[in-house]
Design a protein around this motif. Structure first.
Motif, mmCIF file in Angstrom:
data_model
loop_
_atom_site.group_PDB
_atom_site.id
_atom_site.type_symbol
_atom_site.label_atom_id
_atom_site.label_comp_id
_atom_site.label_asym_id
_atom_site.label_seq_id
_atom_site.Cartn_x
_atom_site.Cartn_y
_atom_site.Cartn_z
ATOM 1 N N ARG A 1 1.243 -0.988 -0.138
ATOM 2 C CA ARG A 1 0.318 0.378 -0.638
ATOM 3 C C ARG A 1 0.436 1.302 0.227
ATOM 4 N NH1 ARG A 1 -2.588 -2.378 3.446
ATOM 5 N NH2 ARG A 1 -2.904 -1.084 5.161
ATOM 6 N N GLU A 2 1.007 2.350 1.019
ATOM 7 C CA GLU A 2 1.864 3.085 1.051
ATOM 8 C C GLU A 2 3.245 2.898 0.708
ATOM 9 O OE1 GLU A 2 -1.648 3.734 4.138
ATOM 10 O OE2 GLU A 2 -0.092 1.765 3.722
ATOM 11 N N GLN A 3 3.784 1.888 0.533
ATOM 12 C CA GLN A 3 5.330 1.661 0.580
ATOM 13 C C GLN A 3 5.432 0.641 -0.665
ATOM 14 O OE1 GLN A 3 6.258 -0.466 4.022
ATOM 15 N NE2 GLN A 3 7.284 -2.457 2.896
ATOM 16 N N SER A 4 6.695 1.001 -1.380
ATOM 17 C CA SER A 4 6.947 0.331 -2.298
ATOM 18 C C SER A 4 8.308 0.496 -2.416
ATOM 19 C CB SER A 4 6.427 0.518 -3.769
ATOM 20 O OG SER A 4 7.185 0.005 -4.835
ATOM 21 N N PRO A 5 9.740 -1.030 -2.538
ATOM 22 C CA PRO A 5 10.744 -0.946 -2.436
ATOM 23 C C PRO A 5 11.160 -0.327 -3.678
ATOM 24 C CG PRO A 5 9.909 -2.791 -1.937
ATOM 25 C CD PRO A 5 8.880 -2.191 -2.072
ATOM 26 N N VAL A 6 12.705 0.344 -4.010
ATOM 27 C CA VAL A 6 13.329 1.124 -5.241
ATOM 28 C C VAL A 6 14.143 0.067 -5.063
ATOM 29 C CG1 VAL A 6 13.998 3.311 -5.850
ATOM 30 C CG2 VAL A 6 12.386 3.364 -3.914
ATOM 31 N N TRP A 7 15.313 -0.457 -4.571
ATOM 32 C CA TRP A 7 16.462 -1.072 -5.128
ATOM 33 C C TRP A 7 16.918 -1.936 -3.616
ATOM 34 C CZ3 TRP A 7 18.611 -2.191 -9.170
ATOM 35 C CH2 TRP A 7 19.828 -2.602 -9.464
ATOM 36 N N LEU A 8 17.228 -2.837 -3.961
ATOM 37 C CA LEU A 8 17.954 -3.503 -3.284
ATOM 38 C C LEU A 8 19.201 -3.768 -3.926
ATOM 39 C CD1 LEU A 8 17.935 -6.214 -1.247
ATOM 40 C CD2 LEU A 8 17.180 -7.699 -2.902
ATOM 41 N N GLU A 9 20.346 -4.276 -2.883
ATOM 42 C CA GLU A 9 21.751 -4.868 -3.266
ATOM 43 C C GLU A 9 22.068 -5.427 -1.563
ATOM 44 O OE1 GLU A 9 24.293 -0.901 -2.561
ATOM 45 O OE2 GLU A 9 23.478 -0.590 -4.691
ATOM 46 N N ILE A 10 23.149 -6.969 -2.775
ATOM 47 C CA ILE A 10 23.210 -8.259 -1.748
ATOM 48 C C ILE A 10 24.393 -8.235 -1.453
ATOM 49 C CG2 ILE A 10 23.062 -10.385 -0.723
ATOM 50 C CD1 ILE A 10 19.921 -10.231 -2.208
ATOM 51 N N ASP A 11 25.315 -8.160 -0.622
ATOM 52 C CA ASP A 11 26.944 -8.722 -0.537
ATOM 53 C C ASP A 11 26.786 -9.840 0.477
ATOM 54 O OD1 ASP A 11 29.819 -8.542 -1.328
ATOM 55 O OD2 ASP A 11 30.159 -6.762 1.117
ATOM 56 N N CYS A 12 27.840 -10.650 -0.229
ATOM 57 C CA CYS A 12 27.721 -11.961 0.267
ATOM 58 C C CYS A 12 29.136 -12.420 -0.716
ATOM 59 C CB CYS A 12 26.521 -12.763 0.183
ATOM 60 S SG CYS A 12 26.909 -14.893 0.908
ATOM 61 N N PRO A 13 30.552 -12.520 -0.254
ATOM 62 C CA PRO A 13 30.416 -13.324 -1.254
ATOM 63 C C PRO A 13 30.884 -14.640 -1.554
ATOM 64 C CG PRO A 13 32.345 -12.507 1.047
ATOM 65 C CD PRO A 13 31.172 -11.953 0.719
ATOM 66 N N GLU A 14 30.259 -16.089 -0.757
ATOM 67 C CA GLU A 14 29.729 -16.915 -1.452
ATOM 68 C C GLU A 14 28.895 -16.937 -2.045
ATOM 69 O OE1 GLU A 14 32.265 -16.976 2.096
ATOM 70 O OE2 GLU A 14 30.276 -15.330 1.395
#
Length: 681
Positions: free
Chosen positions: A81-94
């Protein structure tokens, strides 16, 4: 057990911190969160504020898997509803890759595939979320408590009792009746429920601990138990109420916070901060929803003390505690605020929601070269949304959103298909079972089991007419299922589980069901879930309310193989219970593109637009066009303003009749396309 205790302590710490000056009381009895001067720029309902929030996850995986690669699952902010994700970053060498598993139209969670490591694995994720100002000014002055028959069907599921919300228990029903008294108004009832929940002791009672409504009302609890109590009291009075997990803005690491929202007919859902009783929860824009629970999620199989959970690994060696999320989350809000017309802010959220849905649809699946090229272009503009919010304003933000959305829409979408499904209403379609004390049966279940299947009469169960046997080691095996020519694959199943659980550690059931997979026609099997427990065996009097749960798993690492799925049941030599039941088994996925293209520039359309900015006419020069070219002009809201078809390599568009501002051109030629941003001055 230590993980769960730390979780409860963290929830308590968060809620105690909120008491210290963050909120203020309203003079009319409803508790409203106080605003700062920046939160509301003026009193006009024609404008609305837009915020940018940032959430962090610091997840740990200790120990080593039994496989060279395995998957972990975890939740993060969703579109709600009032919110929406814009961007995602995931950092994991494995990490090898990750995808999104879709539970429903709102709830998605991450399935990350990791290489095994003997050392501790750290996975850090960061999510940026656009959040519009919460406005409950439209709540009706009078909101009568409705008859159940008058409620819309889509909200009725949030009336049922669950393992965490046991409102049919006589003790809870008596409390609910005493709170309601002679009230016929939802708002008055909500106020009294808030007052009751606030007086619940902020402590835990007898061991083993639980976070369900009954335990909280009897002995005390933190935010989890208080939310379940609120839901139980609303539902007992005929008001749909659902559990929400969220990440609140904070200055120190914490775990998730539990709140609820209840339903007012002809208005909609109203959020309530149940720990401190703030209703409506106006400053909910300082909180990011990570999970909007369906009743099936309240029968938790991954954390057996009735904490809703989609944190688990595909290997039972990690039990139910991994990825370890203890005190592993944080959130903040940028000081920059966009204030614009309500319609424009609503449209920005709507566009962001659409962009997010496309991103979660295509991320990590097998795309052809052209699809992947468009996907990366769309992500590039999607990433720029953050800077447009911070530095360029709402019009520029709309350009980036529309450009990203049009690029996503340009991806030739592969068809989502049912690969294999069985609701078990049409007899045995190739399932087999065997093992020690094997009593797997297909048919209509009876007591002490669920009495009826999830969607019909029939299901598979370890014993349709009684408890399972001690020292069991048996399984139910699917027929072969072909995952060839797919871009992605997912498993979905409904599970009813009531087994002997470990009342000491709460995360390692004595009797257990494990979902396993074979890629060599059943010769060898390996697990794809942790061991699934059931409603815990308490001696504290907590009522047991078994129910159907939903489980969704990512099978994409096994595409282009033929698989078998096995439900493997084990029991020890002590207590026996009704056991495990399976219904509505489904494997679905997206077809692989038939467009096999080498990595060259055949799909790129080279276009020059000049002059840009333009005052009246703009020239479009297509360098590598062949045949007919289609040109579409969009405004910032995505509305089509002009369409034109031509066969020349150069064409002019008359912009004189359009207002000054930013526009988007989409130029298509055969199977090539291009988006251009132009300015009318």
């Amino acid at each position: 057990m230590k993980t769960i205790l730390r979780l409860l302590f963290a929830s308590a710490l968060f809620s105690l911190n909120t008491v210290n000056g963050q909120y203020a009381d309203d003079h009319q009895g409803f508790k409203y969160s106080s605003f700062t001067e920046k939160d509301i720029s003026n009193d006009s309902l024609d404008t609305k504020n837009l915020f940018l929030l940032k959430a962090y996850g610091d997840l740990k995986i200790f120990g080593s898997s039994t496989k060279s690669t395995y998957q972990i699952y975890f939740i993060l902010p969703i579109a709600h509803r009032e919110q929406s994700p814009v961007w995602l970053e995931i950092d994991c060498p494995e990490m090898i890759d990750y995808r999104f598993v879709h539970l429903d139209s709102e709830n998605v969670f991450v399935a990350a595939q990791l290489n095994n490591s003997p050392d501790t694995i750290t996975l850090n994720w960061t999510s940026w979320v656009l959040m519009k100002q919460h406005d409950y000014s439209g709540i009706p002055e009078e909101a009568p408590i409705p008859n159940i028959d008058d409620l819309p069907n889509h909200v009725k599921p949030w009336l049922i009792p669950t393992a965490a919300v046991q409102w049919e228990d006589p003790f809870i029903k008596n409390v609910a009746d005493s709170i309601r008294q002679l009230s016929s108004d939802i708002k008055g009832l909500a106020l009294r429920i808030n007052r009751y929940v606030r007086q619940i002791p902020y402590s835990l009672g007898p061991y083993p601990y639980s976070c369900d409504a009954y335990y909280a009302m009897k002995w005390g609890n933190f935010c989890v138990g208080r939310a379940h109590t609120s839901a139980a009291l609303f539902r007992a009075n005929g008001i749909p109420c659902r559990i929400l997990l969220n990440l609140p803005v904070s200055y120190s690491p914490f775990d998730h916070h539990w709140i609820v929202e209840y339903y007012i007919p002809d208005y909609g859902w109203v959020k309530v901060e149940t720990t401190n009783g703030y209703n409506p929860y106006i400053t909910a824009h300082n909180n990011m929803i990570t999970f909007a629970c369906s009743p099936e999620d309240e029968f938790s199989l991954f954390l057996s003390d009735n904490i809703e959970s989609y944190w688990f690994a595909s290997d039972p060696v990690f039990q139910h505690r991994y990825p370890n999320w203890d005190r592993g989350h944080n959130a903040s809000r940028y000081s920059q605020i966009l204030n614009d017309s309500s319609d424009k802010i609503d449209h920005i959220i709507s566009l962001t929601d659409s962009v997010h849905k496309y991103f979660t649809k295509y991320q990590g699946i097998k795309l052809d070269w052209n699809q992947n090229n468009l996907f990366n272009q769309a992500k590039n503009y999607q990433h720029k949304i953050i800077n447009h919010f911070l530095y360029n304003g709402s019009d520029s933000l709309l350009v980036a959103l529309n450009t990203s959305l049009n690029l996503y829409r340009s991806i030739e979408s592969n068809k989502t298909i049912e690969i294999f499904s069985d609701d078990f209403e049409n007899g045995n379609l190739g399932w087999t079972h065997e093992g020690i004390n094997d009593e797997w049966e297909l048919g209509t279940p009876n007591l002490p089991g669920p009495q009826i299947g999830y969607s019909g009469n029939s299901c598979w169960g370890t014993d349709l007419n009684g408890n399972y046997e001690n020292n069991s080691d048996n399984w139910l095996e699917s027929p072969p299922i072909n995952l060839n020519n797919l871009a992605s694959a997912f498993l979905e199943v409904k599970l009813w589980n009531d087994v002997e659980d470990d009342s000491i550690q709460l995360n390692n059931p004595f009797d257990r069901l494990t979902i396993e997979l074979s890629i060599d026609n059943g010769v060898d099997y390996f697990p794809i879930t942790t061991s699934l427990g059931g409603v815990i065996d308490f001696n504290t009097g907590v009522p047991k309310v078994p129910g159907w749960s939903r489980i969704s798993l990512d099978l994409s690492p096994y595409i282009d193989k033929t698989i078998r799925v096995r439900f493997h049941f084990n029991s020890n030599n002590t207590l026996v219970r009704p056991g495990s039941y399976i219904d509505d088994f489904r494997i679905y996925g997206m077809e692989k593109s038939s467009n096999h293209i080498s990595e060259n520039n055949d799909k790129l359309l080279t276009v020059n637009c000049y002059p840009n900015p333009a005052s009246s006419k703009i020239n479009i020069d297509i360098v590598n066009s062949t045949g007919q070219t289609d040109v579409v002009l969009f405004d910032l809201y995505g509305h089509v303003l002009l369409r034109k078809e031509f066969f020349n390599k150069i064409v002019s568009l008359d912009l004189a009749r359009f207002s000054n501002g930013l526009y988007i051109l989409k130029i298509s030629n055969e199977n090539k396309s291009c988006l251009k941003k132009i300015i009318k001055k």
